[in-house]
Design an enzyme around this catalytic site. Structure first.
Site, PDB file in Angstrom:
ATOM      1  N   SER A  15       0.814  -1.222   0.000  1.00  0.00           N
ATOM      2  CA  SER A  15       0.000   0.000   0.000  1.00  0.00           C
ATOM      3  C   SER A  15       0.846   1.270   0.000  1.00  0.00           C
ATOM      4  CB  SER A  15      -0.919   0.022   1.224  1.00  0.00           C
ATOM      5  OG  SER A  15      -1.593   1.269   1.281  1.00  0.00           O
ATOM      6  N   LYS A  66     -13.632  -3.837   1.654  1.00  0.00           N
ATOM      7  CA  LYS A  66     -14.532  -2.705   1.392  1.00  0.00           C
ATOM      8  C   LYS A  66     -16.000  -3.035   1.686  1.00  0.00           C
ATOM      9  CE  LYS A  66     -11.452  -0.425  -1.888  1.00  0.00           C
ATOM     10  NZ  LYS A  66     -11.264   0.185  -3.201  1.00  0.00           N
ATOM     11  N   GLU A  78     -24.079   8.974   0.307  1.00  0.00           N
ATOM     12  CA  GLU A  78     -24.774   8.476  -0.884  1.00  0.00           C
ATOM     13  C   GLU A  78     -23.806   7.711  -1.789  1.00  0.00           C
ATOM     14  OE1 GLU A  78     -26.270  11.254  -3.745  1.00  0.00           O
ATOM     15  OE2 GLU A  78     -27.477   9.700  -4.730  1.00  0.00           O
ATOM     16  N   ASP A 102     -13.467   6.512  -4.286  1.00  0.00           N
ATOM     17  CA  ASP A 102     -12.781   5.972  -5.466  1.00  0.00           C
ATOM     18  C   ASP A 102     -13.294   6.609  -6.754  1.00  0.00           C
ATOM     19  OD1 ASP A 102     -11.058   4.257  -4.126  1.00  0.00           O
ATOM     20  OD2 ASP A 102     -12.493   2.599  -4.124  1.00  0.00           O
ATOM     21  N   ASN A 151     -19.398  -5.868 -20.279  1.00  0.00           N
ATOM     22  CA  ASN A 151     -18.833  -6.889 -19.391  1.00  0.00           C
ATOM     23  C   ASN A 151     -18.908  -8.257 -20.062  1.00  0.00           C
ATOM     24  OD1 ASN A 151     -17.598  -7.339 -16.837  1.00  0.00           O
ATOM     25  ND2 ASN A 151     -19.393  -8.521 -16.228  1.00  0.00           N
ATOM     26  N   ARG A 152     -17.900  -9.093 -19.718  1.00  0.00           N
ATOM     27  CA  ARG A 152     -17.828 -10.459 -20.229  1.00  0.00           C
ATOM     28  C   ARG A 152     -19.098 -11.212 -19.826  1.00  0.00           C
ATOM     29  NH1 ARG A 152     -12.506 -13.149 -17.900  1.00  0.00           N
ATOM     30  NH2 ARG A 152     -13.838 -12.904 -16.079  1.00  0.00           N
ATOM     31  N   THR A 153     -19.439 -11.132 -18.548  1.00  0.00           N
ATOM     32  CA  THR A 153     -20.684 -11.748 -18.077  1.00  0.00           C
ATOM     33  C   THR A 153     -21.768 -10.680 -18.164  1.00  0.00           C
ATOM     34  OG1 THR A 153     -19.308 -12.925 -16.484  1.00  0.00           O
ATOM     35  CG2 THR A 153     -21.688 -13.073 -16.164  1.00  0.00           C
ATOM     36  N   LYS A 156     -24.213  -9.448 -15.304  1.00  0.00           N
ATOM     37  CA  LYS A 156     -23.735  -8.571 -14.222  1.00  0.00           C
ATOM     38  C   LYS A 156     -23.855  -7.099 -14.631  1.00  0.00           C
ATOM     39  CE  LYS A 156     -19.842  -9.810 -12.040  1.00  0.00           C
ATOM     40  NZ  LYS A 156     -18.523 -10.509 -11.930  1.00  0.00           N
ATOM     41  N   TYR A 219      -2.736   0.311 -11.262  1.00  0.00           N
ATOM     42  CA  TYR A 219      -1.609   1.243 -11.375  1.00  0.00           C
ATOM     43  C   TYR A 219      -0.292   0.517 -11.142  1.00  0.00           C
ATOM     44  CZ  TYR A 219      -1.574   1.391  -6.269  1.00  0.00           C
ATOM     45  OH  TYR A 219      -1.511   1.052  -4.951  1.00  0.00           O
ATOM     46  N   GLY A 241      -3.964   4.153 -12.929  1.00  0.00           N
ATOM     47  CA  GLY A 241      -4.764   4.616 -11.798  1.00  0.00           C
ATOM     48  C   GLY A 241      -4.004   5.307 -10.685  1.00  0.00           C
TER      49      GLY A 241
HETATM   50  P1  ATR Z   1     -13.062  -5.447  -8.838  1.00  0.00           P
HETATM   51  O1  ATR Z   1     -13.538  -5.239  -7.446  1.00  0.00           O
HETATM   52  O2  ATR Z   1     -11.600  -5.139  -9.050  1.00  0.00           O
HETATM   53  O3  ATR Z   1     -13.929  -4.778  -9.841  1.00  0.00           O
HETATM   54  P2  ATR Z   1     -14.353  -7.967  -9.340  1.00  0.00           P
HETATM   55  O4  ATR Z   1     -15.546  -7.489  -8.590  1.00  0.00           O
HETATM   56  O5  ATR Z   1     -13.860  -9.351  -9.122  1.00  0.00           O
HETATM   57  O6  ATR Z   1     -13.103  -7.031  -9.085  1.00  0.00           O
HETATM   58  O7  ATR Z   1     -14.657  -7.738 -10.900  1.00  0.00           O
HETATM   59  C1  ATR Z   1     -13.710  -8.011 -11.867  1.00  0.00           C
HETATM   60  C2  ATR Z   1     -14.223  -7.499 -13.209  1.00  0.00           C
HETATM   61  O8  ATR Z   1     -13.214  -7.719 -14.191  1.00  0.00           O
HETATM   62  C3  ATR Z   1     -15.469  -8.220 -13.722  1.00  0.00           C
HETATM   63  O9  ATR Z   1     -16.241  -7.304 -14.462  1.00  0.00           O
HETATM   64  C4  ATR Z   1     -14.862  -9.282 -14.637  1.00  0.00           C
HETATM   65  O10 ATR Z   1     -15.723  -9.732 -15.668  1.00  0.00           O
HETATM   66  P3  ATR Z   1     -16.806 -10.898 -15.355  1.00  0.00           P
HETATM   67  O11 ATR Z   1     -17.871 -10.259 -14.525  1.00  0.00           O
HETATM   68  O12 ATR Z   1     -17.275 -11.323 -16.680  1.00  0.00           O
HETATM   69  O13 ATR Z   1     -16.033 -11.967 -14.620  1.00  0.00           O
HETATM   70  C5  ATR Z   1     -13.754  -8.502 -15.254  1.00  0.00           C
HETATM   71  N1  ATR Z   1     -12.675  -9.319 -15.831  1.00  0.00           N
HETATM   72  C6  ATR Z   1     -11.709 -10.001 -15.184  1.00  0.00           C
HETATM   73  N2  ATR Z   1     -10.853 -10.596 -16.056  1.00  0.00           N
HETATM   74  C7  ATR Z   1     -11.297 -10.268 -17.303  1.00  0.00           C
HETATM   75  C8  ATR Z   1     -10.843 -10.546 -18.621  1.00  0.00           C
HETATM   76  N3  ATR Z   1      -9.759 -11.303 -18.855  1.00  0.00           N
HETATM   77  N4  ATR Z   1     -11.542 -10.037 -19.643  1.00  0.00           N
HETATM   78  C9  ATR Z   1     -12.640  -9.277 -19.444  1.00  0.00           C
HETATM   79  N5  ATR Z   1     -13.118  -8.971 -18.216  1.00  0.00           N
HETATM   80  C10 ATR Z   1     -12.453  -9.444 -17.157  1.00  0.00           C
END
Ligand code: ATR
Length: 275
Positions: A15, A66, A78, A102, A151-153, A156, A219, A241
């Site tokens: 840190s 957190k 808020e 943040d 987002n990949r998923t 979410k 960062y 960052g």
């Molecule tokens: P943080 O608190 O740092 O945001 P997190 O809550 O675990 O960490 O979320 C990580 C994010 O990075 C998620 O949006 C994740 O995508 P998924 O929700 O699809 O898992 C994204 N992420 C991590 N690795 C990734 C990758 N290789 N390509 C694209 N998205 C990625």
């Protein structure tokens, strides 16, 4: 006796908060002590109770606490409520006030330090985890013409967008669909954790076309695959960052001590060249 503050996380050795707050205290002549606490993974509350008994005035919170800090607070701002997470606590008698700086730190770094306007611009945010969530409301408050969350998923991102419905022009997309979007983006922000593992989110290359800024939330990782791709597409401004880190710390310091330290010199000192 000096007022006591700390950052708590696990691990905590990396840190930079003690250095940052120590520098702020020197710059502003504030009499305080700032330490680093390695919190026990299953004992956040007990450790913070102890710190408060020892006379603490405030605490910064980093991973993985957190959400614990969110539960520990008995009052929330808020931004903390919207972020669903607390990165800063202030102790005033029995009051345990939770804040989250943040997102505002990120916005200040982009708009003030990097001089990139978000108002009326098109912004693309990658990721739908905690880091992205914390930035959504501060971003929307800048009144971008459109904020696209990818987002990949996908589910979410959809869930997040539902939470922030009514706060501004927030749109959800999958990565593949980004290639079909007619317009480009002015600002592209990587709020995924991909760079921590040297990975690249599956972004079509053309999303960087015409962008003014590519911002990597992680960062000290140098030129990550995301920043490399942005540079390859000719993005003029690249940032990681470190500015956000210092700016959120300055917000915390101002909240605790009533005066805001200047940040430019410290950001310059902590910046690892992107090469
Ligand atoms: P943080 O608190 O740092 O945001 P997190 O809550 O675990 O960490 O979320 C990580 C994010 O990075 C998620 O949006 C994740 O995508 P998924 O929700 O699809 O898992 C994204 N992420 C991590 N690795 C990734 C990758 N290789 N390509 C694209 N998205 C990625």
């Amino acid at each position: 006796m000096s007022d006591r503050y700390a950052v708590i996380g696990n691990p905590i050795g990396f840190s930079k908060s003690p250095l940052i707050h120590g520098t702020f205290a020197n710059m502003t002549g504030q009499d305080l002590v700032y330490e680093a606490i390695e919190g026990p993974l299953n004992g956040f509350g007990e450790r913070v109770d102890q710190f408060r008994t020892d006379g603490a005035k405030g605490l910064n919170i980093t991973a993985p606490f957190k959400l614990d800090a969110f539960d520990y607070a008995n009052e929330l701002s808020e931004s903390a409520e919207r972020a669903g997470a607390v990165n800063c606590l202030k102790f005033v008698g029995d009051r345990i006030i939770g804040e989250n700086f943040d997102g505002i730190g990120l916005v200040r770094d982009i708009t003030v330090n990097l001089g990139v306007k978000m108002a009326g611009r098109r912004v693309l945010m990658l990721g739908a985890g905690g880091a992205a969530r914390g930035a959504l409301l501060p971003f929307l408050r800048q009144e971008p013409s459109e904020l696209v969350l990818v987002n990949r998923t996908l589910s979410k991102a959809v869930a997040l967008a539902e939470e922030f419905a009514g706060c501004g022009p927030l749109i959800v997309s999958g990565y593949a669909e980004l290639a079909d979007l007619a317009e480009g983006y002015d600002v592209v922000v990587n709020a995924t954790s991909a760079s921590l593992r040297g990975e690249m989110p599956p972004l079509p290359g053309n999303v960087f076309r015409g962008a003014e800024l590519a911002y990597e939330l992680a960062y000290g990782k140098g030129l990550t695959p995301f920043l490399q791709a942005a540079r390859g597409e000719g993005v003029a401004k690249l940032a990681d960052g470190v500015g956000m880190l210092v700016e959120q710390a300055a917000e915390a310091f101002a909240w605790w001590r009533g005066l805001r330290p200047s940040t430019a010199q410290l950001i310059a000192e902590l910046t690892v060249p992107l090469s």
